[in-house]
Design an enzyme around this catalytic site. Sequence first.
Site, PDB file in Angstrom:
ATOM      1  N   HIS A   1      45.949  34.708  27.534  1.00  0.00           N
ATOM      2  CA  HIS A   1      44.356  34.193  27.863  1.00  0.00           C
ATOM      3  C   HIS A   1      43.940  34.792  25.657  1.00  0.00           C
ATOM      4  O   HIS A   1      44.415  36.386  26.002  1.00  0.00           O
ATOM      5  CB  HIS A   1      43.708  34.727  29.027  1.00  0.00           C
ATOM      6  CG  HIS A   1      43.217  35.665  28.992  1.00  0.00           C
ATOM      7  ND1 HIS A   1      43.145  37.118  30.081  1.00  0.00           N
ATOM      8  CD2 HIS A   1      42.929  37.384  28.129  1.00  0.00           C
ATOM      9  CE1 HIS A   1      42.827  37.698  30.173  1.00  0.00           C
ATOM     10  NE2 HIS A   1      42.666  38.422  28.958  1.00  0.00           N
TER      11      HIS A   1
ATOM     12  N   ASP B   1      33.632  38.588  24.728  1.00  0.00           N
ATOM     13  CA  ASP B   1      33.225  38.476  26.116  1.00  0.00           C
ATOM     14  C   ASP B   1      31.990  39.437  27.370  1.00  0.00           C
ATOM     15  O   ASP B   1      32.363  41.118  26.622  1.00  0.00           O
ATOM     16  CB  ASP B   1      34.503  37.847  26.789  1.00  0.00           C
ATOM     17  CG  ASP B   1      35.666  39.314  26.445  1.00  0.00           C
ATOM     18  OD1 ASP B   1      34.872  39.938  25.438  1.00  0.00           O
ATOM     19  OD2 ASP B   1      36.874  38.578  26.783  1.00  0.00           O
TER      20      ASP B   1
ATOM     21  N   GLU C   1      40.951  32.027  30.824  1.00  0.00           N
ATOM     22  CA  GLU C   1      42.491  31.578  31.314  1.00  0.00           C
ATOM     23  C   GLU C   1      43.432  30.497  31.314  1.00  0.00           C
ATOM     24  O   GLU C   1      42.746  29.917  30.999  1.00  0.00           O
ATOM     25  CB  GLU C   1      42.171  32.201  32.892  1.00  0.00           C
ATOM     26  CG  GLU C   1      41.137  33.215  33.161  1.00  0.00           C
ATOM     27  CD  GLU C   1      42.021  34.382  33.100  1.00  0.00           C
ATOM     28  OE1 GLU C   1      43.251  34.368  31.647  1.00  0.00           O
ATOM     29  OE2 GLU C   1      41.860  35.882  33.328  1.00  0.00           O
TER      30      GLU C   1
ATOM     31  N   ASN D   1      48.873  36.992  30.285  1.00  0.00           N
ATOM     32  CA  ASN D   1      49.303  35.246  30.457  1.00  0.00           C
ATOM     33  C   ASN D   1      48.818  34.521  29.516  1.00  0.00           C
ATOM     34  O   ASN D   1      48.676  33.096  29.986  1.00  0.00           O
ATOM     35  CB  ASN D   1      48.524  34.683  31.918  1.00  0.00           C
ATOM     36  CG  ASN D   1      46.706  35.295  31.651  1.00  0.00           C
ATOM     37  OD1 ASN D   1      46.242  35.323  30.839  1.00  0.00           O
ATOM     38  ND2 ASN D   1      45.982  34.866  32.969  1.00  0.00           N
TER      39      ASN D   1
END
Length: 280
Positions: free
Chosen positions: A139, A67, A144, A137
């Site tokens: 990801h 990313d 996400e 979380n």
Amino acid sequence: MEVMIVSSSDEVAQVAADILRDMLLHKPACVLGLATGSTPIALYGELVHRYQQGEISLREVQTFNLDEYLGLQPKSRLSYRRFMSEHLFAHTDIEADNIHFPECAAEQDPRTVGPGYEWAISNAGGIDLQVLGIGANGHIGFNEPSSSLGSRTRVKALAPRTLQDNSKLLRDDETQPEMAITMGIGTIMDARRILLLATGEHKAAAVAGAVEGAISAMHPASVLQAHQRVRVIVDEAAASQLQLREYYQWVRRKNDSIASQHGGSADDDPWFHKTVEDLD
Ligand code: GLP
């Protein structure tokens, strides 16, 4: 999924570096998918050390990072290209042209970056080994919670929890980027081999969800349960919420005993055997 629980974050880096070394020896012109974040920093340090010792070379390797932030100033300290250069690339023999990021040029429509990145990965022959960290979380990359499990490289707005976690790394004069371009979950799942690294107690719930939770878009890393060749390397703290902790250690001892009887080199390791895709 093979879960490898080791005693410290340093050992996570050592074990991961051994696997990457074996990949490089097995296939010197391999295609690596790489991750940023604090977790793989020690791994990259170890790879630099091994390069300096003459143990490995990245001369023929192609890399695709997971990313990159969107909307950064050129040469921003926050850019993942800069991160990778500082922690790995600048200290090795990798060719600049072989380094890839899902970056958006100044006047480019960011929505056009994803298909081009997918093409480049495919043109390189696909990713042989993808390194992943995990967000608190759940990801992976910047996929996400609620990301489609079949998603491809695309623009993604970051979740509040990610913005909060990442803001801790900002200096006073810096603004947190709120969007990124990330490989999709489908893109990651196409990699032939995946290494997921996690260290520290703050990752324990995310790791438990990834390894033992239900497969769900609400916990993107859980999709890795459906991949054929995933190794999860965690320290004791990150493993602390795994219910089958002792079983994973027992399995590893059993597998190690087979390796010691029948050969433990990369060429004997099923992890590195040709995959169906390699035969195409
Ligand atoms: C970022 C990256 C992820 C990384 C995650 C965890 O959000 N996009 O690829 O896995 O952070 O980072 P850390 O290793 O610092 O906890």
